[in-house]
Design a protein around this motif. Structure first.
Motif, PDB file in Angstrom:
ATOM      1  N   VAL A 129      -5.626  32.192 -19.762  1.00 60.85           N
ATOM      2  CA  VAL A 129      -6.445  31.061 -19.651  1.00 60.85           C
ATOM      3  C   VAL A 129      -6.378  30.670 -18.142  1.00 60.85           C
ATOM      4  O   VAL A 129      -5.445  30.947 -17.526  1.00 60.85           O
ATOM      5  CB  VAL A 129      -6.068  29.960 -20.562  1.00 60.85           C
ATOM      6  CG1 VAL A 129      -6.431  30.466 -21.878  1.00 60.85           C
ATOM      7  CG2 VAL A 129      -4.585  29.665 -20.553  1.00 60.85           C
ATOM      8  N   ASN A 147     -13.156  25.772 -19.844  1.00 66.86           N
ATOM      9  CA  ASN A 147     -13.913  25.993 -20.968  1.00 66.86           C
ATOM     10  C   ASN A 147     -15.374  25.742 -20.824  1.00 66.86           C
ATOM     11  O   ASN A 147     -15.741  25.055 -20.032  1.00 66.86           O
ATOM     12  CB  ASN A 147     -13.302  25.399 -22.241  1.00 66.86           C
ATOM     13  CG  ASN A 147     -13.420  23.865 -22.255  1.00 66.86           C
ATOM     14  OD1 ASN A 147     -14.367  23.471 -22.644  1.00 66.86           O
ATOM     15  ND2 ASN A 147     -12.521  23.238 -21.362  1.00 66.86           N
ATOM     16  N   LYS A 151     -15.028  26.150 -25.822  1.00 67.83           N
ATOM     17  CA  LYS A 151     -14.758  27.496 -26.225  1.00 67.83           C
ATOM     18  C   LYS A 151     -14.369  28.146 -24.802  1.00 67.83           C
ATOM     19  O   LYS A 151     -15.077  27.984 -23.775  1.00 67.83           O
ATOM     20  CB  LYS A 151     -16.084  28.127 -26.496  1.00 67.83           C
ATOM     21  CG  LYS A 151     -15.686  29.656 -27.255  1.00 67.83           C
ATOM     22  CD  LYS A 151     -17.162  29.987 -27.677  1.00 67.83           C
ATOM     23  CE  LYS A 151     -17.038  31.423 -28.508  1.00 67.83           C
ATOM     24  NZ  LYS A 151     -18.168  31.899 -29.279  1.00 67.83           N
ATOM     25  N   VAL A 152     -13.021  28.778 -25.013  1.00 63.45           N
ATOM     26  CA  VAL A 152     -12.521  29.390 -23.776  1.00 63.45           C
ATOM     27  C   VAL A 152     -13.162  31.111 -23.808  1.00 63.45           C
ATOM     28  O   VAL A 152     -13.590  31.447 -22.899  1.00 63.45           O
ATOM     29  CB  VAL A 152     -11.255  29.510 -23.853  1.00 63.45           C
ATOM     30  CG1 VAL A 152     -10.452  30.290 -22.659  1.00 63.45           C
ATOM     31  CG2 VAL A 152     -10.362  28.094 -23.832  1.00 63.45           C
ATOM     32  N   ALA A 163      -9.252  20.023 -23.070  1.00 62.23           N
ATOM     33  CA  ALA A 163     -10.308  20.574 -23.200  1.00 62.23           C
ATOM     34  C   ALA A 163     -11.348  19.866 -21.946  1.00 62.23           C
ATOM     35  O   ALA A 163     -12.217  20.117 -21.784  1.00 62.23           O
ATOM     36  CB  ALA A 163     -11.227  20.340 -24.461  1.00 62.23           C
TER      37      ALA A 163
END
Length: 201
Positions: A129, A147, A151-152, A163
């Motif tokens: 990530v 993101n 949603k990553v 987030a």
């Protein structure tokens, strides 16, 4: 090794709301029947030190720590939702086959993974990530995971402060509910929200 439909790392407002929203879909949609969910929470949440005076439907002067305990008790009322206290040290995988390891050696697998670990740091090994500066924090040095609308990548979501939402209880909680609805919508193949209505008189 226990397997869950969704594992949520983080038991603050976002993580707990995500878990409760997912679990509350049981009995409403056939596609969730038999699913099980896990929220893994650490020792500390930012809510522990909060005093809530501006949250709708929450009595002014409510201490965050007390509210957090009430939310955990609410979460425990759902048979498909489990809570586990612990620190996640490693997680890896992809949609359908995530693997999560805790500091005490416990291991779990999940089809979906939600990260709701707050905006102070991200030190879980194994996940590819991108950690970037938090876009809406009033304090410097806070982080978020890059993101797009929570949603990553496929199967991997972020909720709450990590987030990038504003650092307020209502924003974090709403982010958790939104991620849960997005996961339910993926399973349904259409937009899904979870509502209850009172019995008509």
């Amino acid at each position: 090794m226990e397997k869950f439909s969704v594992v949520i790392i983080g038991g603050g407002p976002a993580g707990l709301t995500c878990g409760i929203t997912l679990a509350s879909a049981e009995g409403k949609f056939d596609f969730v029947e038999g699913n099980e969910y896990l929220v893994i929470y650490d020792e500390y949440s930012d809510l522990d030190k909060a005093l809530l005076n501006n949250v709708p439907a929450v009595q002014k002067g409510t201490k965050g720590k007390e509210l957090l305990e009430r939310i955990r008790k609410q979460a425990e009322e759902f048979p498909s939702l489990k809570l586990k206290k612990g620190k996640v040290v490693k997680a890896e995988g992809e949609k359908g086959s995530f693997w999560i390891k805790l500091e005490d050696g416990s291991e779990f697998t999940a089809e979906y993974l939600v990260i709701a670990t707050g905006f102070h740091k991200f030190d879980i090994e194994g996940l590819d990530v991108q950690v970037v500066p938090h876009r809406k924090s009033p304090r410097q040095g806070k982080i978020m995971i890059k993101n797009e609308n929570g949603k990553v990548r496929e199967g991997l979501f972020v909720a709450g402060l990590v987030a990038g939402v504003p650092t307020m209880y209502a924003c974090a909680s709403g982010s958790g509910a939104e991620v849960a609805c997005d996961i339910l919508s993926e399973w349904a193949g259409k937009t899904v929200v979870v509502h209850d209505v009172p019995d008509s008189d």
